[in-house]
Design a protein around this motif. Sequence first.
Motif: not given
Length: 442
Positions: A43-67
């Motif tokens: 929450a703190s990290a993203l609060a400081a990120a410049d994302v207001d009004g932006a299209s955001v793409c989250l790139v995440v691992p598949d099921g072969t990675r523990t996360c």
Amino acid sequence: MTLTTRPGAATAYGTEPGDPDRAAFLGGPGERLTPEQVTSFVASALAAADVDGASVCLVVPDGTRTCPLPLLLAAARDALAGRARQVTVVIALGTHQGMSEDQLARHLGYDPGDSEATYPGWRILNHESWLPETFTTLGTIGPERMAELTGGLMNDLSVDVRINRHVAEADVAIVVGPVFPHEVVGFSGGNKYFFPGVSAAELIDLSHWVGALITSAEMIGTRGVTPVRALVNEAATMIPARRLALCLVVASGTDTLHAAAFGTPEDAWAACAAVSAETHVSYRDAPVRRVLSIMPTKYEDIWTAAKGFYKLEPIVADGGEVIIYAPHITQISVMHPHIAEIGYHNRDYFLGQWERFRDQPWGDLAHSTHLRGQGTWSPEAGERNRVTVTLATGIPEDVVRSVNLDYLDPAAVDVATYEADPDTFVEPHAGEVLYRLRPRAP
């Protein structure tokens, strides 16, 4: 094209390493972060990120990675709500097979068919590497720069840089994923989630073959900017979106984090790679004759379960054996059936007969060397490998032997017997922790 090999090449090439001190950071080696700590950090990290009004793409691992993606994405959802104009989640499959709706639901933490209830307004997509329309072209890395980045391993060669169009078209692209020792790049994570995670085959094949030329045994667990990391970082600079990363160090086989870092992909990765080097590398004082690698069911074919070999091969004595025990696996590779025709061989087998193999997919050749390990080849002596690789899986014996591996009936495997054998090391959750021999004092 000129191919050369340079033992010891996994040092700093082409790009500056990230600065871990610039990343927001939480945790450390041996620490166990609570869900509340993780949620607050995101929450703190993203609060400081410049994302207001932006299209955001989250790139995440598949099921072969523990996360612990459900925890992380729930925190991201709340932090982006009312700020980001649009959120798209892309699963960084590389060339792995796509995840089904049921698999995605378990992986991301929502009820099958109802992602909207948990992640309102979000699009959740597999990286569909098998569809040409998935990609957009960002540019080209030319021969001179290629030679610089790879320390001379690749000369007279250029490569087109193509990436998933959802990443390229976003205003902000944020990697969310763990860092582990990796056979191709040294340590995974950071910009590797872009290349090869959501990239096209050209750069995937090239980067994996560069790593194979150095060899997995030398590359895996190498800190800093290796030649492959330099290549990945260079390609990432072409992405038009602003790049950020939430990098993680996960306690192997669990949903618990040791550490988290947020910043540029270079800085956040550097912070977590340092922790992973102290967390995911285990040292032994003496080699063993045999390893039994018990593979979790998240590895669905030998293409992904090969981690059970190269993360344990360093502690096996010359002439020893690694047994990959995975009764649930019934295929060599779902997405790369051609590997069954090539078989598994060491690097020198391919280099010594390059005219025969140069037109094969280089990513397949690289994977072949990763599972076969160290060895030599000559026209006179043929192929000689340092250790034996044995599959105790659901793959038929004739198929196993046809790809140049040894076979063991999985029904004959008694784990307790192997555990009682002083010449055998049993890893009950193979695939994430790298085992090495402890360096001898001078």
